[in-house]
Structures are given as structure tokens and as C-alpha cells.
Enzyme design. Structure first.
Site, short mmCIF file in Angstrom:
data_model
loop_
_atom_site.label_atom_id
_atom_site.label_comp_id
_atom_site.label_asym_id
_atom_site.label_seq_id
_atom_site.Cartn_x
_atom_site.Cartn_y
_atom_site.Cartn_z
N SER A 176 50.49 41.88 51.97
CA SER A 176 49.61 41.39 50.91
C SER A 176 48.80 40.19 51.40
O SER A 176 48.02 40.32 52.35
CB SER A 176 50.44 41.06 49.67
OG SER A 176 49.61 40.89 48.54
N HIS A 180 52.29 48.25 44.71
CA HIS A 180 52.14 47.09 45.58
C HIS A 180 53.48 46.36 45.72
O HIS A 180 54.22 46.21 44.76
CB HIS A 180 51.10 46.15 44.97
CG HIS A 180 50.78 44.96 45.82
ND1 HIS A 180 49.89 45.02 46.86
CD2 HIS A 180 51.24 43.68 45.78
CE1 HIS A 180 49.80 43.83 47.43
NE2 HIS A 180 50.61 42.99 46.81
N ASP A 229 48.00 50.77 43.76
CA ASP A 229 47.81 49.38 44.18
C ASP A 229 46.32 49.06 44.18
O ASP A 229 45.55 49.75 44.86
CB ASP A 229 48.40 49.20 45.58
CG ASP A 229 48.28 47.77 46.10
OD1 ASP A 229 47.68 46.92 45.42
OD2 ASP A 229 48.79 47.50 47.20
#
Length: 357
Positions: A201, A327, A297
């Protein structure tokens, strides 16, 4: 004589308690399983359960001396996953890396098992959390698992967080950690020729940016980069993945916008390559990349766009999309996609590092 049976009622049939329990459980299973059916396709059952039963949002104040707040999404599946028994590695050590602006703390993991005194690959890992939350402690289960799966030394970096330390503090810390890793690889038992950056991320953003910075500044030669659902475009507004998955799948628009306000509050150009690596004018000369994404996501569209640009620049890319999950899946040991992702990481590193002698 006629029998008087007009008030007689037939006895109700009694089912064993176990039968009743099985019926109730079956109905409950059918009801919860229906949550996997979405307008955008089938969602993994574990992910669906966590989103329906364990998710909430709270008003998070990252800096107690400021009124700045973020609607922070919380999914308790991550906390529950971290209650599982700790994965054993052969050794763990906390270190401090001297930096020009600030010292950087990190935690070093050595994989379990014997390695015949051969120098190991060294992975510098940057955790996720929107540049605002997250820590070495929180990501300890993932970095332990990564060390064992990759048979590598993993250096998990405690970079400075926004809004107390906005951009480029995290980038500078990330690069400091890479320089330290190269300088200390041999003393750690690692191979400086097998130096890898990795992250998830926001940490995937830092890994990609660090790879760019190392190339641009003639820094450490990287053997590979590992990007788990990376944030490659902080200007992102018009990707189909954002339109479809920004609400109800964990990473909301409000949270993303809050993270960005904290990280780059006064930066006029979010297309700076060290903020949004997707917009780097030239991606040639970057190390081979493994990019893992999730189907549900909002960041996937930009990550796939970065994949395409890397390939256009002649960079070898291994891409894997886990279409039925959300995610952050690499941080949940209860998700089978995490195990698959670690296996894909091991195969990728074997493919790209085995020829380095």
C-alpha cells in the site's frame, strides 16, 4: 359407545437438539454466504465476513496537537489474525540507522532454518498505513512470514509518519534505510548484490519511489522490487477501481483523501515522481518488479497502470491479481491469498536472484 376425541390434539414432533442446531447453522451459513455475491462479482467468504461483521470507521486524530482528523477504516480481521501464534524466525534484532534529518529505527529478521553459511538476500520492507498509521510492531507477523517464505533477511523500517512528518520525510527515511542495508548487508549475513525493496500500500509507494531514487542518484543497485497493492498515483480520481470499490470494501474515499491531506498537505504537484511514481518521466533501468493486487481494491487501477508503464519501459514485471479479495490481504494470515502471495514472492525472488553470483 362413541369415543369423545374432539379435544384431542396430535403431539408435536420433536426434533433432536443437534438437528435443530444443524438447521440453524445451515441457514446462518447460507445467509452469510450470500454476502459474497456483489454487483461487481464474487467476493471471498472470509473477506465478506470481515467487511460485514468486523469493520467500522472512527474519527482518528493522528496528531494530538492538531485538530486534523481522518475517518479511519478499521477491520478487526487484522487484529484477530495477529492473535495467531507468532511465526518463528531464527533471530530478530532492533537497530537504529543514522540519518541526515533523523535517525531511523528498524527491525531485522533472519529466516528460520539452516542456510549453509551462504549470504542471504536482503529485503528492505516499508509497511502500509496511508503514510499516517502502521508500525514495525503491527506488521511484525507479515515481515516474519516474508523472511521465512523468501529465505531472506528482512529489514522492517519505522519511517516517520504524517501529518507530524509529511512528505518527503518518509521518502528520506526509506532511502536512508536502503543505504544502511547496503552498507551493513555483509555484517548481517546478507548479500549486497541481492538487495530488494518491498512494501504494501503506502509502503509499496515508498518501495517504488526508493527504487526510482536509487536509480536517479546512482545509489544501491537493486536486484528486485516487491510491490503489494501499491499506491502509485496520489492524484487518482478516475480509475474504474475507484468508482467501484471506494465504498464498502475497506479503503474508503474519505480515508484515502485524509491520508493524502496528511502526507502531502502543501505540495502543488502530486505528479512528482517521488509522490506518484506512475508519473515518472522515464522508468527504464528499474529492477524487476513483482506487483500483487486485489480485485476489490480502489488502488488496483493505478497499480495496473504502473505495471503497464514498467513493461513499456522494458522492466520485467510479474503481476498477480487476486480477484476475489480486498486491499490489505497480505496482512491477514487467515486469508488464503496471503499464503499464495508469499509463495508468489518466493518464486519471483528465486527466479530473479538465483542467477546472481
Amino acid at each position: 359407545m362413541l369415543s369423545n376425541n374432539k379435544h384431542h390434539k396430535p403431539a408435536m414432533k420433536k426434533y433432536p437438539k443437534t438437528t435443530v442446531l444443524v438447521i440453524v447453522l445451515a441457514l446462518l451459513l447460507a445467509w452469510t454466504y450470500s454476502w459474497t455475491f456483489t454487483e461487481h462479482g464474487r467476493l471471498d467468504y472470509r473477506a465478506a465476513l470481515s467487511l460485514r461483521l468486523l469493520s467500522f470507521t472512527y474519527d482518528f486524530q493522528p496528531d494530538p496537537d492538531s485538530d486534523f482528523r481522518i475517518p479511519l477504516p478499521v477491520n478487526l480481521i487484522y487484529s484477530l489474525s495477529n492473535l495467531l501464534p507468532e511465526e518463528q524466525v531464527s533471530k530478530v534484532r532492533d537497530v537504529v540507522m543514522p540519518g541526515e534529518e533523523a535517525d531511523v529505527q528498524a527491525r531485522v529478521y533472519w529466516p528460520r532454518g539452516r542456510h549453509d553459511n551462504q549470504p542471504l538476500p536482503v529485503i528492505v520492507y516499508y509497511h502500509g498505513g496511508g503514510f499516517v498509521v502502521g508500525s514495525v510492531d503491527i506488521f511484525d507477523p507479515l515481515t516474519r512470514a516474508l523472511a521465512n517464505a523468501a529465505k531472506a533477511i528482512v529489514i522492517s523500517v519505522e519511517y516517520r509518519l504524517a501529518p507530524i512528518s509529511p512528505w518527503p520525510a518518509a521518502v528520506n527515511d526509506a532511502y536512508t534505510a536502503l543505504l544502511w542495508a547496503e552498507e551493513n548487508a555483509l555484517s548481517l549475513g546478507g548479500d549486497p548484490r541481492k538487495l530488494v525493496v518491498a512494501g504494501d500500500s503506502a509502503g509499496g509507494n515508498l518501495a517504488a519511489v526508493t527504487a526510482l531514487k536509487a536509480r536517479d542518484e546512482g545509489g544501491p543497485a537493486l536486484a528486485a522490487q516487491i510491490l503489494y497493492y501499491p499506491a502509485t498515483d496520489l492524484t487518482a480520481t478516475d480509475y474504474p477501481s475507484i468508482d467501484k470499490y471506494s465504498e464498502g470494501y475497506g479503503l474508503s474515499t474519505g480515508a484515502r483523501e485524509g491520508f493524502h491531506r496528511a502526507y502531502v498537505p502543501d505540495v502543488p504537484n502530486l505528479r512528482d515522481a517521488y509522490i506518484s511514481p506512475l508519473y515518472a518521466p522515464d522508468l527504464r533501468g528499474l529492477p524487476p518488479a513483482l506487483i500483487l493486487t486485489a480485485g476489490f481494491d480502489p488502488l488496483t487501477g493505478a497499480a495496473q497502470a504502473y505495471t503497464a508503464r514498467l513493461r513499456e519501459a522494458g522492466v520485467a514485471v510479474t503481476e498477480q491479481n487476486y480477484a476475489d479479495t480486498i486491499h490489505g490481504f497480505m496482512s491477514v494470515a487467515l486469508f488464503p491469498q496471503r499464503r499464495s502471495g508469499l509463495q508468489a514472492t518466493a518464486v519471483f525472488l528465486q527466479q530473479h536472484l538465483s542467477g546472481i553470483r
